[in-house]
Write an enzyme that holds these catalytic residues in place. Structure first.
Site, PDB file in Angstrom:
ATOM      1  N   HIS A  16      29.060  19.168 -19.515  1.00 23.98           N
ATOM      2  CA  HIS A  16      29.729  20.447 -19.230  1.00 23.98           C
ATOM      3  C   HIS A  16      31.143  20.229 -18.722  1.00 23.98           C
ATOM      4  O   HIS A  16      31.571  19.106 -18.443  1.00 23.98           O
ATOM      5  CB  HIS A  16      28.919  21.265 -18.218  1.00 23.98           C
ATOM      6  CG  HIS A  16      28.729  20.604 -16.879  1.00 23.98           C
ATOM      7  ND1 HIS A  16      29.703  20.591 -15.906  1.00 23.98           N
ATOM      8  CD2 HIS A  16      27.676  19.923 -16.355  1.00 23.98           C
ATOM      9  CE1 HIS A  16      29.261  19.952 -14.837  1.00 23.98           C
ATOM     10  NE2 HIS A  16      28.029  19.523 -15.082  1.00 23.98           N
ATOM     11  N   CYS A  41      24.635  15.114 -14.032  1.00 23.78           N
ATOM     12  CA  CYS A  41      25.170  15.650 -15.274  1.00 23.78           C
ATOM     13  C   CYS A  41      26.422  14.887 -15.697  1.00 23.78           C
ATOM     14  O   CYS A  41      26.937  14.031 -14.982  1.00 23.78           O
ATOM     15  CB  CYS A  41      25.495  17.134 -15.113  1.00 23.78           C
ATOM     16  SG  CYS A  41      24.027  18.187 -15.056  1.00 23.78           S
TER      17      CYS A  41
END
Length: 314
Positions: free
Chosen positions: A192, A208
């Site tokens: 992301h 992440c």
């Protein structure tokens, strides 16, 4: 073979304004990209330069250990480490090498066009929030995602004495997922954007994979749901350019430091293993046993571990 390498070296020297995308060389050439040196300006930091050329923070610092990160002297030469050895992985879909903090994308070739490789810097999980290794896929894409902080992060914020996290963070400039998110099959892990781009290329996430906002937007449009993803741990990378052997070294992840305590020994083991594998299916102009390692070049590469491919064969 050597003339072929020269041809592909020429093809790969695109301008760094387009340095995220390179023509994919044949499978027996393991290096792509180009090292460039640019002049610093007193109006920008080393991190500004890194972002402009698609380089992460740790990578730009390792390549320029004598340049001040916040106040580089006007006109100081800054090395852009935009040449890479491919990780040892299948060249398909997304390949992410955690110690390198870099993502490689191998899109399916468009009809009538040459295949390409696209590469971007990433941030990965901190030691206490490790990014998992292995194979997965992109299972969903979301523009302007909503972030629902897990209870573990809420507890961490409270323990650190920070303001409590909300139950839901709506899309917007303060959303830590940025404006684009690729959800992986490994539950809870995403690729992301970010509201803190200065941290790209560092171990700063909760597992992440973060990207510069402008680069994840491009990747978001390029990658389809179902794309395979390989996450590997390769601080030592080796590769051929014609009959020349190159090595690219990165500091190991902190949790692997004991394993790499004798880094030179690990390097020698990796070289031996790589050369053994090269006897199967690789076409070079002379026998593997005739490869002579340039010990001074190898020792300097191990000392620096700066992520720049180095020629180590004579």
């Amino acid at each position: 073979m050597r003339s072929l390498a020269i041809l592909f070296s020429t093809l790969l020297t695109a301008t760094l304004a387009q340095a995220t995308t390179w023509i994919l060389p044949p499978s027996d050439i393991d290096i792509f990209g180009q090292i460039e040196v640019v002049a610093a300006s007193r109006e920008e930091t080393l991190l500004d330069i890194a972002r402009r050329y698609g380089i992460g923070q740790d990578a730009i610092l390792l390549a320029n250990p004598l340049v001040d990160r916040w106040l580089p002297p006007d006109g100081a030469p800054v090395v852009i480490p935009a040449r890479h050895i491919f990780p040892q992985a299948e060249r398909t879909g997304l390949v992410i090498n955690l110690p390198e903090m870099r993502l490689y994308y191998f899109p399916k070739p468009e009809k009538g066009k040459k295949p390409v490789v696209i590469t971007y810097p990433i941030s990965i999980g901190r030691m206490d929030w490790r990014t998992p290794l292995g194979r997965t896929t992109v299972i969903r894409k979301q523009k302007d995602p909503t972030w629902i902080p897990p209870q573990s992060l809420k507890n961490e914020a409270i323990a650190a004495g920070n303001p409590p996290l909300p139950d839901i963070v709506p899309p917007g400039p303060k959303n830590p997922l940025g404006r684009h998110a690729l959800y992986l099959g490994t539950t809870g892990y995403l690729i992301h954007g970010t509201d803190k781009p200065f941290g790209i290329g560092m171990r700063v996430t909760h597992g992440c994979l973060r990207m510069y906002p402008e680069e994840v937007e491009k990747l978001f449009d390029q990658v389809a749901v179902g794309t395979p993803v390989q996450l590997v741990n390769q601080p030592i990378k080796l590769g051929w350019l014609a009959d020349s052997l190159f090595i690219e070294l990165h500091p190991p992840l902190e949790e692997n430091e004991n394993e790499y305590a004798d880094y030179m020994q690990k390097v020698r083991e990796s070289i031996a293993s790589f050369l053994e594998k090269s006897t199967n299916g690789r076409k070079i102009n002379h026998a593997i046993e005739d490869i002579i390692i340039d010990e001074s070049a190898l020792e300097l590469a191990v000392f620096e571990k700066n992520g720049i491919p180095v020629l180590i064969s004579k």
